[in-house]
Design an enzyme around this catalytic site. Structure first.
Site, PDB file in Angstrom:
ATOM      1  N   ARG A 167      30.103 -16.589  -9.097  1.00 19.76           N
ATOM      2  CA  ARG A 167      31.426 -16.031  -8.908  1.00 19.76           C
ATOM      3  C   ARG A 167      32.302 -16.425  -9.882  1.00 19.76           C
ATOM      4  NH1 ARG A 167      32.697 -17.715  -2.641  1.00 19.76           N
ATOM      5  NH2 ARG A 167      34.681 -18.474  -3.700  1.00 19.76           N
ATOM      6  N   ARG A 187      26.761 -23.017  -7.510  1.00 16.28           N
ATOM      7  CA  ARG A 187      26.699 -21.947  -6.413  1.00 16.28           C
ATOM      8  C   ARG A 187      25.933 -20.716  -7.152  1.00 16.28           C
ATOM      9  NH1 ARG A 187      30.861 -20.637  -2.400  1.00 16.28           N
ATOM     10  NH2 ARG A 187      32.334 -20.857  -4.271  1.00 16.28           N
ATOM     11  N   LYS A 225      30.869 -23.453   4.452  1.00 16.20           N
ATOM     12  CA  LYS A 225      31.464 -22.256   5.412  1.00 16.20           C
ATOM     13  C   LYS A 225      30.512 -21.032   5.583  1.00 16.20           C
ATOM     14  CE  LYS A 225      35.705 -21.881   3.759  1.00 16.20           C
ATOM     15  NZ  LYS A 225      35.382 -22.766   2.655  1.00 16.20           N
ATOM     16  N   ARG A 274      44.504 -19.556   6.171  1.00 15.86           N
ATOM     17  CA  ARG A 274      44.553 -20.739   5.360  1.00 15.86           C
ATOM     18  C   ARG A 274      45.828 -21.109   5.080  1.00 15.86           C
ATOM     19  NH1 ARG A 274      39.605 -18.643   1.835  1.00 15.86           N
ATOM     20  NH2 ARG A 274      40.024 -20.313   0.281  1.00 15.86           N
ATOM     21  N   ARG A 289      41.983 -24.438  -6.553  1.00 18.07           N
ATOM     22  CA  ARG A 289      41.523 -24.005  -5.065  1.00 18.07           C
ATOM     23  C   ARG A 289      41.648 -25.077  -4.309  1.00 18.07           C
ATOM     24  NH1 ARG A 289      35.837 -21.372  -6.275  1.00 18.07           N
ATOM     25  NH2 ARG A 289      35.662 -21.667  -3.781  1.00 18.07           N
TER      26      ARG A 289
HETATM   27  P1  AP5 Z   1      29.260 -22.318   0.590  1.00 11.63           P
HETATM   28  O1  AP5 Z   1      28.601 -22.012   1.867  1.00 11.63           O
HETATM   29  O2  AP5 Z   1      29.462 -21.156  -0.387  1.00 11.63           O
HETATM   30  O3  AP5 Z   1      30.821 -22.940   0.612  1.00 11.63           O
HETATM   31  P2  AP5 Z   1      32.018 -22.222   1.272  1.00 11.63           P
HETATM   32  O4  AP5 Z   1      32.786 -23.217   2.108  1.00 11.63           O
HETATM   33  O5  AP5 Z   1      31.633 -20.748   2.041  1.00 11.63           O
HETATM   34  O6  AP5 Z   1      32.726 -22.160  -0.271  1.00 11.63           O
HETATM   35  P3  AP5 Z   1      33.797 -21.030  -0.727  1.00 11.63           P
HETATM   36  O7  AP5 Z   1      33.921 -21.387  -2.370  1.00 11.63           O
HETATM   37  O8  AP5 Z   1      33.250 -19.332  -0.591  1.00 11.63           O
HETATM   38  O9  AP5 Z   1      35.259 -21.018  -0.028  1.00 11.63           O
HETATM   39  P4  AP5 Z   1      36.598 -20.813  -0.356  1.00 11.63           P
HETATM   40  O10 AP5 Z   1      37.085 -21.059   0.965  1.00 11.63           O
HETATM   41  O11 AP5 Z   1      36.815 -21.359  -1.631  1.00 11.63           O
HETATM   42  O12 AP5 Z   1      36.117 -19.146  -0.834  1.00 11.63           O
HETATM   43  P5  AP5 Z   1      36.655 -17.882  -0.250  1.00 11.63           P
HETATM   44  O13 AP5 Z   1      35.483 -16.973  -0.417  1.00 11.63           O
HETATM   45  O14 AP5 Z   1      37.191 -17.911   1.086  1.00 11.63           O
HETATM   46  O15 AP5 Z   1      28.423 -23.369  -0.336  1.00 11.63           O
HETATM   47  C1  AP5 Z   1      28.824 -23.709  -1.659  1.00 11.63           C
HETATM   48  C2  AP5 Z   1      27.906 -24.071  -2.292  1.00 11.63           C
HETATM   49  O16 AP5 Z   1      27.344 -25.573  -1.882  1.00 11.63           O
HETATM   50  C3  AP5 Z   1      26.352 -23.181  -2.220  1.00 11.63           C
HETATM   51  O17 AP5 Z   1      25.875 -23.359  -3.422  1.00 11.63           O
HETATM   52  C4  AP5 Z   1      25.466 -23.512  -1.259  1.00 11.63           C
HETATM   53  O18 AP5 Z   1      24.292 -23.365  -1.487  1.00 11.63           O
HETATM   54  C5  AP5 Z   1      26.028 -25.284  -1.482  1.00 11.63           C
HETATM   55  N1  AP5 Z   1      25.546 -25.891   0.040  1.00 11.63           N
HETATM   56  C6  AP5 Z   1      26.043 -25.369   1.457  1.00 11.63           C
HETATM   57  N2  AP5 Z   1      25.916 -26.337   1.992  1.00 11.63           N
HETATM   58  C7  AP5 Z   1      25.309 -27.324   1.471  1.00 11.63           C
HETATM   59  C8  AP5 Z   1      24.781 -28.694   1.854  1.00 11.63           C
HETATM   60  N3  AP5 Z   1      24.658 -28.801   3.167  1.00 11.63           N
HETATM   61  N4  AP5 Z   1      24.363 -29.563   1.128  1.00 11.63           N
HETATM   62  C9  AP5 Z   1      24.211 -29.064  -0.287  1.00 11.63           C
HETATM   63  N5  AP5 Z   1      24.611 -28.074  -0.663  1.00 11.63           N
HETATM   64  C10 AP5 Z   1      25.141 -27.110   0.122  1.00 11.63           C
HETATM   65  O19 AP5 Z   1      37.785 -17.580  -1.063  1.00 11.63           O
HETATM   66  C11 AP5 Z   1      37.999 -17.293  -2.413  1.00 11.63           C
HETATM   67  C12 AP5 Z   1      39.233 -16.663  -2.955  1.00 11.63           C
HETATM   68  O20 AP5 Z   1      39.622 -15.551  -2.158  1.00 11.63           O
HETATM   69  C13 AP5 Z   1      40.331 -17.783  -2.532  1.00 11.63           C
HETATM   70  O21 AP5 Z   1      40.557 -18.629  -3.744  1.00 11.63           O
HETATM   71  C14 AP5 Z   1      41.571 -16.942  -2.663  1.00 11.63           C
HETATM   72  O22 AP5 Z   1      41.930 -16.405  -3.812  1.00 11.63           O
HETATM   73  C15 AP5 Z   1      41.105 -15.649  -1.964  1.00 11.63           C
HETATM   74  N6  AP5 Z   1      41.225 -15.825  -0.494  1.00 11.63           N
HETATM   75  C16 AP5 Z   1      40.194 -15.954   0.510  1.00 11.63           C
HETATM   76  N7  AP5 Z   1      40.682 -15.783   1.668  1.00 11.63           N
HETATM   77  C17 AP5 Z   1      41.948 -15.876   1.435  1.00 11.63           C
HETATM   78  C18 AP5 Z   1      43.224 -16.102   2.531  1.00 11.63           C
HETATM   79  N8  AP5 Z   1      43.073 -16.044   3.743  1.00 11.63           N
HETATM   80  N9  AP5 Z   1      44.343 -16.273   1.936  1.00 11.63           N
HETATM   81  C19 AP5 Z   1      44.583 -15.891   0.738  1.00 11.63           C
HETATM   82  N10 AP5 Z   1      43.588 -15.732  -0.169  1.00 11.63           N
HETATM   83  C20 AP5 Z   1      42.465 -15.897   0.015  1.00 11.63           C
END
Ligand code: AP5
Length: 211
Positions: A155, A127, A13, A88, A166
């Protein structure tokens, strides 16, 4: 364009949002990035969120909803935005619906990036990100250039234990909101496996047909 990116942890994402905002010229609003900034800055909200995030749990709805609803009310989001990681949970989806109706906004699309669970652990644990620019890398799939490699960070929630949590939360809390957007005709499913550029092309095609 007002849109949401949904998908499991590591679906890509953040990687995709960084490319898409250039095409669509809208702000990227990532609830995860906002929460991580609050933790770094040591704000009251950050102190509240830190423990939940490290353990891979969701931050309580009341904390996150207020933060994101306030953000989409800012002037730079008036002409459109790309939400990443929000909503989410079902209460978050309902709160977003209410906030958008109150503002007279309509959602254009919800893009679900689909990646098999077997690929996710490798993506997440490998990552790394650049603390200066926020750019996302991967130790194998997208290694940082030499000039950046010495300063990249991992992270705190990118451990095997936290990513397992997660994924469970994604299944139990986020997957149930997908039918809500499907029923509204807004959902676009996109295969998230392939090079990042291939995935960007699929999303761009899906979004063009949504407009
Ligand atoms: P990346 O693009 O970083 O993936 P992502 O989908 O953004 O993954 P996240 O882990 O950031 O998502 P998340 O939803 O768990 O975390 P968030 O920050 O929202 O890619 C991942 C890796 O893969 C990278 O190394 C990249 O290079 C590689 N990659 C990408 N595309 C690729 C491809 N096509 N091929 C190969 N490799 C590839 O949330 C974190 C925490 O915050 C949550 O756990 C929660 O505690 C809190 N939080 C956030 N939002 C909320 C909410 N709305 N409600 C409650 N808690 C929340």
């Amino acid at each position: 364009m007002r849109m949401i990116l949904v998908g499991p942890p590591g679906a890509g994402k953040g990687t995709q949002a960084a490319k898409l905002v250039e095409t669509f010229r809208i702000p990227h609003i990532s609830s995860g990035d906002m929460l991580r900034a609050a933790v770094r800055e040591g704000t009251a909200l950050g102190k509240q969120a830190d423990g939940f995030m490290k353990a891979g749990h969701l931050v309580p709805d009341d904390v996150v909803i207020g933060m994101v609803v306030e953000r989409i009310g800012k002037p730079d989001a008036a002409a459109g935005f790309m939400l990443d990681g929000f909503p989410r949970t079902e209460p978050q989806a309902a709160a977003l619906d209410r906030a958008m109706a109150a503002a007279g906004y309509q959602l254009d699309a919800v893009v679900l990036i689909e990646v098999a669970y077997g690929l996710i652990v490798d993506r997440v644990t490998g990552r790394r990100s650049d603390p200066e620019t926020g750019e996302i890398f991967h130790v194998t799939f997208n290694p940082p250039p030499a000039a950046v490699a010495g300063r990249v960070v991992q992270r705190k929630d990118d451990t095997l234990e936290a990513v397992t949590q997660r994924l469970e939360k994604y299944h139990s809390e986020t997957v149930p909101i997908i039918p809500f957007y499907e029923a509204k005709g807004l959902l676009r499913r996109v295969d998230g496996v392939g090079t990042p550029a291939e995935v960007t092309a699929r999303i761009t095609t899906a979004l063009r047909s949504a407009r």
